[in-house]
Write a protein that holds these residues in place. Structure first.
Motif, short mmCIF file in Angstrom:
data_model
loop_
_atom_site.label_atom_id
_atom_site.label_comp_id
_atom_site.label_asym_id
_atom_site.label_seq_id
_atom_site.Cartn_x
_atom_site.Cartn_y
_atom_site.Cartn_z
N LEU A 99 0.83 -1.20 0.00
CA LEU A 99 0.00 0.00 0.00
C LEU A 99 0.87 1.25 0.00
O LEU A 99 0.58 2.23 -0.69
N ARG A 100 1.92 1.20 0.78
CA ARG A 100 2.85 2.35 0.85
C ARG A 100 3.51 2.57 -0.52
O ARG A 100 3.64 3.71 -0.96
N GLN A 101 3.91 1.48 -1.18
CA GLN A 101 4.51 1.61 -2.52
C GLN A 101 3.52 2.18 -3.52
O GLN A 101 3.92 2.86 -4.46
N ALA A 102 2.24 1.90 -3.33
CA ALA A 102 1.20 2.44 -4.21
C ALA A 102 0.85 3.88 -3.85
O ALA A 102 -0.08 4.45 -4.41
N ASN A 103 1.59 4.44 -2.91
CA ASN A 103 1.41 5.82 -2.46
C ASN A 103 0.07 6.04 -1.75
O ASN A 103 -0.50 7.12 -1.81
N ALA A 104 -0.42 4.97 -1.11
CA ALA A 104 -1.66 5.08 -0.35
C ALA A 104 -1.42 5.93 0.90
O ALA A 104 -0.32 5.96 1.46
N ILE A 105 -2.46 6.60 1.32
CA ILE A 105 -2.43 7.44 2.51
C ILE A 105 -3.28 6.75 3.57
O ILE A 105 -4.37 6.26 3.28
N PHE A 106 -2.78 6.72 4.80
CA PHE A 106 -3.50 6.10 5.90
C PHE A 106 -4.15 7.17 6.76
O PHE A 106 -3.71 8.32 6.77
N ASP A 107 -5.18 6.77 7.48
CA ASP A 107 -5.90 7.69 8.37
C ASP A 107 -5.09 7.99 9.62
O ASP A 107 -4.26 7.19 10.05
N ASP A 108 -5.37 9.15 10.21
CA ASP A 108 -4.88 9.47 11.54
C ASP A 108 -5.72 8.69 12.55
O ASP A 108 -6.91 8.45 12.33
N VAL A 109 -5.10 8.32 13.64
CA VAL A 109 -5.82 7.65 14.72
C VAL A 109 -6.66 8.71 15.43
O VAL A 109 -6.17 9.81 15.71
N PRO A 110 -7.94 8.43 15.73
CA PRO A 110 -8.75 9.42 16.45
C PRO A 110 -8.09 9.83 17.77
O PRO A 110 -7.58 8.98 18.51
N ASP A 111 -8.08 11.12 18.04
CA ASP A 111 -7.43 11.65 19.25
C ASP A 111 -8.03 11.11 20.53
O ASP A 111 -7.34 10.95 21.53
N ASP A 112 -9.32 10.82 20.52
CA ASP A 112 -9.98 10.40 21.76
C ASP A 112 -10.02 8.88 21.93
O ASP A 112 -10.67 8.39 22.84
N LEU A 113 -9.30 8.15 21.10
CA LEU A 113 -9.23 6.70 21.28
C LEU A 113 -8.38 6.42 22.52
O LEU A 113 -7.23 6.81 22.59
N PRO A 114 -8.97 5.77 23.53
CA PRO A 114 -8.25 5.60 24.80
C PRO A 114 -7.20 4.48 24.73
O PRO A 114 -7.43 3.37 25.17
N CYS A 115 -6.06 4.81 24.18
CA CYS A 115 -4.97 3.84 24.10
C CYS A 115 -3.68 4.59 24.43
O CYS A 115 -3.28 5.50 23.71
N ASP A 116 -3.02 4.21 25.51
CA ASP A 116 -1.86 4.93 26.01
C ASP A 116 -0.64 4.85 25.10
O ASP A 116 0.24 5.71 25.17
N THR A 117 -0.56 3.83 24.27
CA THR A 117 0.66 3.64 23.47
C THR A 117 0.60 4.33 22.11
O THR A 117 1.56 4.28 21.36
N ILE A 118 -0.49 4.99 21.78
CA ILE A 118 -0.64 5.65 20.48
C ILE A 118 -0.15 7.09 20.59
O ILE A 118 -0.55 7.82 21.48
N THR A 119 0.70 7.48 19.64
CA THR A 119 1.23 8.85 19.60
C THR A 119 0.94 9.45 18.22
O THR A 119 0.32 8.82 17.38
N ASP A 120 1.46 10.64 18.00
CA ASP A 120 1.29 11.30 16.70
C ASP A 120 2.05 10.59 15.59
O ASP A 120 1.84 10.88 14.41
N ASP A 121 2.97 9.69 15.94
CA ASP A 121 3.72 8.94 14.94
C ASP A 121 2.96 7.71 14.45
O ASP A 121 3.51 6.89 13.72
N HIS A 122 1.71 7.58 14.83
CA HIS A 122 0.91 6.44 14.44
C HIS A 122 -0.18 6.85 13.45
O HIS A 122 -0.70 7.95 13.51
N SER A 123 -0.48 5.94 12.56
CA SER A 123 -1.60 6.09 11.64
C SER A 123 -2.38 4.78 11.69
O SER A 123 -2.01 3.87 12.44
N CYS A 124 -3.44 4.69 10.92
CA CYS A 124 -4.24 3.47 11.00
C CYS A 124 -4.95 3.16 9.69
O CYS A 124 -5.13 4.03 8.84
N LEU A 125 -5.34 1.91 9.59
CA LEU A 125 -6.22 1.44 8.54
C LEU A 125 -7.52 1.07 9.24
O LEU A 125 -7.52 0.30 10.21
N LEU A 126 -8.62 1.65 8.78
CA LEU A 126 -9.92 1.37 9.38
C LEU A 126 -10.41 0.02 8.87
O LEU A 126 -10.50 -0.21 7.67
#
Length: 181
Positions: A106-133
């Motif tokens: 997907l990255r090679q195809a230049n796909a863009i991933f979503d940002d993780v919702p700010d209010d998702l209660p997960c302590d290990t997620i930072t701004d360096d994370h993205s997600c696939l829904l």
């Protein structure tokens, strides 16, 4: 002698690439929701330069960790006669390396991933994370990603599923003064 690529052929090729990336994102999502019934987010960690993404975790819609890739475990297996299993070809969908290879595709195809919702209660997620829904229970960090740039980024957005967009709430307008006042 090879003729230069014509503009319409290039546009057709990029449309085909975007469609293929969308199909691959859906294969990943459908596989993970089959393996983990409540899977909603595939969390990806990005290096500080944005050049590399690696698998972080799989979360449910409430932010609970269903699987952490740091544990180096295999994912649940799919039934051998599953159409999803067949769609992975020679790759084993239970092997995290196969999933990482698909995300790299997907990255090679230049796909863009979503940002993780700010209010998702997960302590290990930072701004360096993205997600696939992964399911209709997952919501993006930003609903309008790419639309404000003429839609080009929106065509590259790898978003196979998404929760319904909440209605836009408009502030009530101030009453107009009566004529002559």
């Amino acid at each position: 002698m090879t003729l230069p690529l014509a503009w319409p052929a290039f546009l057709k090729a990029t449309d085909l690439l975007n469609e293929a990336a969308g199909a691959l994102a859906r294969l990943i999502a459908d596989t993970l929701t089959t393996q983990f019934g409540d899977a909603a987010y595939l969390i990806l960690e990005e290096d500080e330069d944005g050049d590399v993404r690696w698998l972080h975790s799989i979360l449910d819609a409430g932010g609970r960790t269903l699987f952490s890739f740091s544990d180096a475990d295999m994912l649940p297996t799919l039934a051998g006669d599953s159409p999803l299993s067949a769609a992975w070809g020679q790759l084993d969908p239970a092997d995290p390396a196969s999933l990482e290879q698909a995300v790299h595709g997907l990255r090679q195809a230049n796909a863009i991933f979503d940002d993780v919702p700010d209010d998702l209660p997960c302590d290990t997620i930072t701004d360096d994370h993205s997600c696939l829904l992964l399911s209709a229970d997952a919501r993006p960090g930003c609903w309008d990603f790419g639309w404000d740039f003429g839609g080009d980024d929106a065509r590259r957005l790898a978003r196979p599923y998404s929760a319904p967009r909440p209605p836009v709430r408009l502030r009530p307008s101030a009453p107009f003064p009566a004529p002559g006042h």
